[in-house]
Design an enzyme around this catalytic site. Structure first.
Site, PDB file in Angstrom:
ATOM      1  N   ALA A  86      -3.913  -6.632   8.130  1.00 13.71           N
ATOM      2  CA  ALA A  86      -5.016  -6.010   8.257  1.00 13.71           C
ATOM      3  C   ALA A  86      -5.406  -5.203   9.446  1.00 13.71           C
ATOM      4  CB  ALA A  86      -5.804  -7.355   9.468  1.00 13.71           C
ATOM      5  N   GLY A  87      -3.615  -4.262  10.266  1.00 11.18           N
ATOM      6  CA  GLY A  87      -4.790  -3.157  10.407  1.00 11.18           C
ATOM      7  C   GLY A  87      -4.894  -1.940   9.268  1.00 11.18           C
ATOM      8  N   ASN A 137       0.775  -0.930   0.488  1.00 16.44           N
ATOM      9  CA  ASN A 137      -0.206   0.093  -0.169  1.00 16.44           C
ATOM     10  C   ASN A 137       1.054   1.292   0.106  1.00 16.44           C
ATOM     11  OD1 ASN A 137      -2.302   1.646   0.495  1.00 16.44           O
ATOM     12  ND2 ASN A 137      -1.673   1.975   2.699  1.00 16.44           N
ATOM     13  N   ASP A 167      -2.448   0.680   8.486  1.00 18.12           N
ATOM     14  CA  ASP A 167      -1.591   1.063   8.172  1.00 18.12           C
ATOM     15  C   ASP A 167      -0.541   0.793   8.954  1.00 18.12           C
ATOM     16  OD1 ASP A 167      -2.550   2.725   5.970  1.00 18.12           O
ATOM     17  OD2 ASP A 167      -3.400   4.010   6.763  1.00 18.12           O
ATOM     18  N   HIS A 184       1.011   4.938   1.398  1.00 14.89           N
ATOM     19  CA  HIS A 184       0.577   6.017   2.443  1.00 14.89           C
ATOM     20  C   HIS A 184       1.081   7.398   2.336  1.00 14.89           C
ATOM     21  CE1 HIS A 184      -1.897   6.686   5.803  1.00 14.89           C
ATOM     22  NE2 HIS A 184      -1.153   7.032   6.989  1.00 14.89           N
TER      23      HIS A 184
HETATM   24  C1  GAR Z   1      -2.723   8.716  -2.503  1.00 14.90           C
HETATM   25  O1  GAR Z   1      -2.333   9.956  -1.654  1.00 14.90           O
HETATM   26  C2  GAR Z   1      -2.653   7.933  -1.500  1.00 14.90           C
HETATM   27  O2  GAR Z   1      -1.547   7.630  -0.719  1.00 14.90           O
HETATM   28  C3  GAR Z   1      -3.943   8.202  -0.920  1.00 14.90           C
HETATM   29  O3  GAR Z   1      -4.850   8.468  -1.844  1.00 14.90           O
HETATM   30  C4  GAR Z   1      -4.476   8.953  -2.315  1.00 14.90           C
HETATM   31  C5  GAR Z   1      -4.819   8.827  -4.143  1.00 14.90           C
HETATM   32  O4  GAR Z   1      -4.172   9.319  -5.321  1.00 14.90           O
HETATM   33  N1  GAR Z   1      -4.013   6.804   0.096  1.00 14.90           N
HETATM   34  C6  GAR Z   1      -5.118   6.792   1.450  1.00 14.90           C
HETATM   35  O5  GAR Z   1      -4.938   7.997   2.270  1.00 14.90           O
HETATM   36  C7  GAR Z   1      -5.029   5.336   1.329  1.00 14.90           C
HETATM   37  N2  GAR Z   1      -5.539   5.134   2.687  1.00 14.90           N
HETATM   38  P1  GAR Z   1      -4.677   9.716  -5.860  1.00 14.90           P
HETATM   39  O6  GAR Z   1      -6.610   8.673  -6.569  1.00 14.90           O
HETATM   40  O7  GAR Z   1      -4.362  10.413  -7.379  1.00 14.90           O
HETATM   41  O8  GAR Z   1      -3.725   7.586  -7.054  1.00 14.90           O
END
Ligand code: GAR
Length: 184
Positions: free
Chosen positions: A137-138, A102, A140, A104
């Site tokens: 499963a947590g 993932n 982040d 983050h």
């Molecule tokens: C990114 O910043 C990603 O890290 C975040 O959503 C954005 C997606 O951007 N994800 C989270 O926050 C997951 N917890 P995008 O739609 O432009 O790829």
């Protein structure tokens, strides 16, 4: 060819960076996008690149959704699942069955959760960044693979900071995939 499955929920600029990376040189290909939001722009991005996409909108019974998602991922036989802006916490049955990373938008363990950029600003942090981590499963909490820092500017809003973070996220997620593929 190592098979990559991308999970995304929204705009999909991270997914686009992965689609655009020439991963065939590394022996990998994106075989599918899975999305949970019918209106997400990432679905159009996949269509433009002729990448197969699957829409799994959330349903009232979360357990049924979990099973549908697990069965779909299994049918796609991924060597690696990449959560790139997927705004759902995955159940343990999925995180233990598949290799999942993932991206983050914060320096974990600081600011986990869905509002990482806002939380870093609210906390008055002087720097933040991006973390690529294995998914458990947590929320982040999985093992960190790579991180990159960025300075928070006095003029930053949540939007401007998130846009600057996403620039480094796109580079780091692609670099991390390249690094992981040989060992998948
Ligand atoms: C990114 O910043 C990603 O890290 C975040 O959503 C954005 C997606 O951007 N994800 C989270 O926050 C997951 N917890 P995008 O739609 O432009 O790829």
């Amino acid at each position: 060819m190592k098979r990559l499955v991308i999970l995304a929920s929204g705009n999909g600029s991270l997914a686009q960076a992965i689609f655009d990376a020439d991963l065939a040189n590394q022996g990998a290909e994106v075989v599918a996008l899975i999305c949970d939001q019918p209106e997400a722009y990432v679905l159009q991005r996949a269509e433009l690149r002729h990448i197969e996409s699957y829409l799994i909108p959330m349903v009232a019974d979360r357990d049924l959704w979990n099973i549908e998602l697990e069965n779909l991922i299994a049918a796609l036989r991924p060597d690696l699942v990449v959560s790139a802006g997927f705004m759902r916490i995955l159940p343990e049955v999925i995180t233990t069955r598949f290799k999942i990373i993932n991206s983050h938008p914060a320096l974990l363990p600081n600011f986990p959760g869905a509002h990482a950029v806002r939380d870093a600003l609210t906390a008055g942090a002087s720097e933040t960044g991006t973390t690529i981590h294995w998914v458990d499963a947590g929320i982040d909490t999985g093992e960190v693979i790579a991180q990159e820092k960025i300075e928070i500017l006095p003029s930053d809003t949540e939007e401007s900071l998130h846009e600057r973070i996403k620039i480094i996220e796109r580079g780091l997620i692609v670099a991390t995939i390249r690094q992981l593929v040989p060992s998948l």
